[in-house]
Design an enzyme around this catalytic site. Sequence first.
Site, PDB file in Angstrom:
ATOM      1  N   HIS A  79      -9.986   3.092  -0.725  1.00 33.47           N
ATOM      2  CA  HIS A  79     -10.173   2.364   0.465  1.00 33.47           C
ATOM      3  C   HIS A  79     -11.279   0.716   0.426  1.00 33.47           C
ATOM      4  O   HIS A  79     -12.400   0.511   0.246  1.00 33.47           O
ATOM      5  CB  HIS A  79     -10.762   3.155   1.477  1.00 33.47           C
ATOM      6  CG  HIS A  79     -10.151   3.834   2.476  1.00 33.47           C
ATOM      7  ND1 HIS A  79     -10.944   3.913   3.287  1.00 33.47           N
ATOM      8  CD2 HIS A  79      -8.953   3.569   2.708  1.00 33.47           C
ATOM      9  CE1 HIS A  79     -10.201   4.086   5.131  1.00 33.47           C
ATOM     10  NE2 HIS A  79      -8.860   3.521   4.053  1.00 33.47           N
TER      11      HIS A  79
ATOM     12  N   HIS B 247       1.109  -1.294   0.342  1.00 32.00           N
ATOM     13  CA  HIS B 247       0.257   0.292   0.289  1.00 32.00           C
ATOM     14  C   HIS B 247       0.786   1.657  -0.226  1.00 32.00           C
ATOM     15  O   HIS B 247       0.620   2.133  -0.853  1.00 32.00           O
ATOM     16  CB  HIS B 247      -0.575   0.316   1.276  1.00 32.00           C
ATOM     17  CG  HIS B 247      -1.558   0.907   1.282  1.00 32.00           C
ATOM     18  ND1 HIS B 247      -2.821   1.378   0.555  1.00 32.00           N
ATOM     19  CD2 HIS B 247      -2.048   2.413   1.769  1.00 32.00           C
ATOM     20  CE1 HIS B 247      -3.889   2.115   0.676  1.00 32.00           C
ATOM     21  NE2 HIS B 247      -2.543   3.576   1.792  1.00 32.00           N
TER      22      HIS B 247
END
Length: 954
Positions: free
Chosen positions: A290, A227
């Site tokens: 997300h 990420h």
Amino acid sequence: MYKRIEVFYKDELPDPLGNAVRSEIAAFGFPGVTSVRVRQVYIIFGNVGENDLDTIAKKLLVDTITQHYQISDFELRILDFGHHVVEISRKPGVMDPVEQSVLKALRDIGISIDGVKTAKKYLIDGNMSKEAIGSIATRILANTKIEEVFIYPETPNYDHGTIRYSFKKETVPLLHADNKQLEEISARGQLSLNLSEMRAIQNYYKLIKRDPTDVELETIAQTWSEHCVHKTFKGIIEFNGEKIDNLLQNTIMKATKELKKPWCVSVFKDNAGIVRYDDQYNICFKVETHNHPSAIEPYGGANTGVGGVIRDIMGTGLGGKPILNTDVFCFGIPDTPQDKIPKGVWHPKRIFKGVVAGVRDYGNRMGIPTANGAIFFDDRYIGNPLVFCGTVGLIPKNKCQKEARPGDLIVVAGGRTGRDGIHGATFSSAELHEQSEQISGGAVQIGNAITEKALLDVLLQARDRGLYNCITDCGAGGLSSAVGEMGQDLGALVNLERVPLKYEGLSYTEIWISEAQERMVLAVPPEKEKDLLELFKSENVEATIIGRFTQDKVLRLFYNAHLVGEIEMDFLHKGIPRLERKATWHRPTFEEPSLPDKEDFGADLKKILSSWNICSKEWVIRQYDHEVQGSSVLKPLQGLCNDGPGDACVITPRLGSGKGIIVSNGMNPRYGDIDPYHMASSAIDEALRQIIAVGGSLEQVALLDNFCWGNTNKPDRLGSLVMAAQACYDIAIAYGTPFISGKDSLNNEFITDKETIVIPPTLLISAVAIMEDVRNAVSMDIKEPGSLVYIIGLTRPELGGSHYYYIHGYKGNNVPKVDAVLGRRIMNALSLAASKKLIRSCHDCSEGGLAVAAAEMAFSGGYGMALNLSAVATEGSICRNDTLLFSESNTRFVVEVRPEHQVQFEGIVKDIPYGLLGKVIREPVFTIYGLDNKPVVNESIYDLKEAWQAPLRW
């Protein structure tokens, strides 16, 4: 000691929340419920007198016109008997914005309490079994990942205690671990580190002759997560006999470097990309994902997704002002039968509603318009929805650079730190499975937009007064990433016990890696400490000095004078081993259908219009505020009834100026099943043609990429990613549109006991364009009878991945391709025509092709059309009406032109493919004549609109 205040609607009045819950229960297959009444419960801790409790209720909690309240010290009252009673409250450590607001309000009116907790009590009437009530409670009323469920009388007792923490420095036995033990340490700690990375960490600690502390290992894991560091894109990939050393640099970033656009101010190095706007301001833009948090807790995941990308803008340069939000969602099919939902997965409809509510609440409460977006549905998103949130910001030209300096104070400002968001970065770097809700529930964050709005307002003041040298947000990895990145070339010393906490009981490691929301980190010169702290205090926003930046390139963490972490910055940021992977891709072959070229395609058109990916998204759009800040020129819904599907939004960032920006997006995952290269090409083309459709030009357009893929450890998945990235380079170069920012989200897979559900390769392309004069904006709805209707662009037999094939159960093979040389000529010609105000309306041809685009223009404007397919410009001879109606070839537009502008307009488009299809008519009938001049579509525009609007009329 505590008391309960229960607030509820008067018996003689309807309960709107209760009625909505009853409808939702019925929709999920529980028809026996006759009534639901809801009570909002406030549990007040401390020695509070009855008079103060009455004051709290009357002044803060109750609308005395419509509501009653009751005060008690019992969980359940005799009054509740006779109902099925379910009470839902947040688990310990889960953020509740209402609690924070109540505490602040009580301080404002001078009442002191020890704490507050909220809950919702549902009084359910009906002939329901205990099992049914349990299912309703856990599947509809509560999210058990973050909420506790109490069903009377089975669980009548509550535990409102707090978690205590006793300091103990923890180390991880790494030095003598074998390979299996290293992998176990990574899995047990949710570190998402592979064996090569764990061995690199082990070797580092062997050199310094000690085991790592827990906080050091967590810091490395956050910093090295997929990420945060994008190690797949930056790795070494062998593909088609060649080695690609850093895919990102050799495709996306390479295009920007070669184009050398002087208006690109800052690209790929800050929280958002920055482009030039006018003499005083620049524009910044970022889109984030997300996904995993939204799969676990849809509301909180999406809520903090938009909150996080807003903070990206706040942390770009020395701070931008957010002026526009965008969102794109990908969900499973909303009407999926419950027995088809994998274990550990929320129903797609519930995820859909939760995600929309989360984005809606945060953006609206922040006072930022949400004016652009899209929604896609596919059954492969069922275990792993995708949630893209974007924000555009306005930033002064002289505030676009930042740099922390040795001796600067480290200040954390905004919200307090809690246990929410633990392991968010590493959690987002792994596949989901049915146990994710238990293992990773702590990775879910809950946002508080009011806190972030106050933080934004005071930050802009501090920025303009020059009170700090550098700023970034606490996103993935929390303080570990924010401080670690800001101090990468310096070093930092942090006193973790100084970090303000929401509640007691956090360990030093939890404080350091928590991703609790609404926090920013600033580098403040010591001489400006007093001014900054006074400013924040005056605006009632918390700001605390937690350390300082050094110049020895070492990160040191202390907790109550105990050294709990010490890592060299060079190892933390440069010690990660490069990934080396092999990638393959082989073009699949699907059945090519042989469909009848029938006489009437009206039913097909209505079926396509009512398909999930084309139908109206008005139910979602109406929940967003498009008018706040007063800058909207062209909104997402357009036409006679303000319900037509706009192509892109136009806003004026500076009120009173005629200059504006256009924001659009392009995405079509269906094409990726056939060819990821052409899928990516088409996504760029779609984003650009939407800009052209609303009156923009290619003169200054910047792109953002968001790749969401499956597990790229698998060569075929990685190969499709390489193909898409190569297309991004090729098409960006051809159109002259640089990338300025991007984000990837990998491992979007859900593992069941039977199979692995892999999302389709999904690339979102977002675009922002500068528009010199917003008065040239063009909407998509037809304007007046008698106008001429043109199709601009070349139609090819490209039905592969089309909605026409989809409604008949096929994929096909001939996926739409992009001819960017021709495409650029087409777009430039239309831009010129728009600038001369020759275009009355324009709509790009995308999903559903010409027939859908023209139908949407017709029913949005309230007039009919009479069109003829024989006028369509084609590549080669196309003798099928369905191909001309529904082909999804790129770079095509349907354009309305007044008769008096025909000669001038045709003079501009004479060197590109175009055709005069027909006219706008007053009668509300949509007619398309086929190649033999017989009607192949003859439908009422009202019937077409009903088909389009009905599916999501929730």
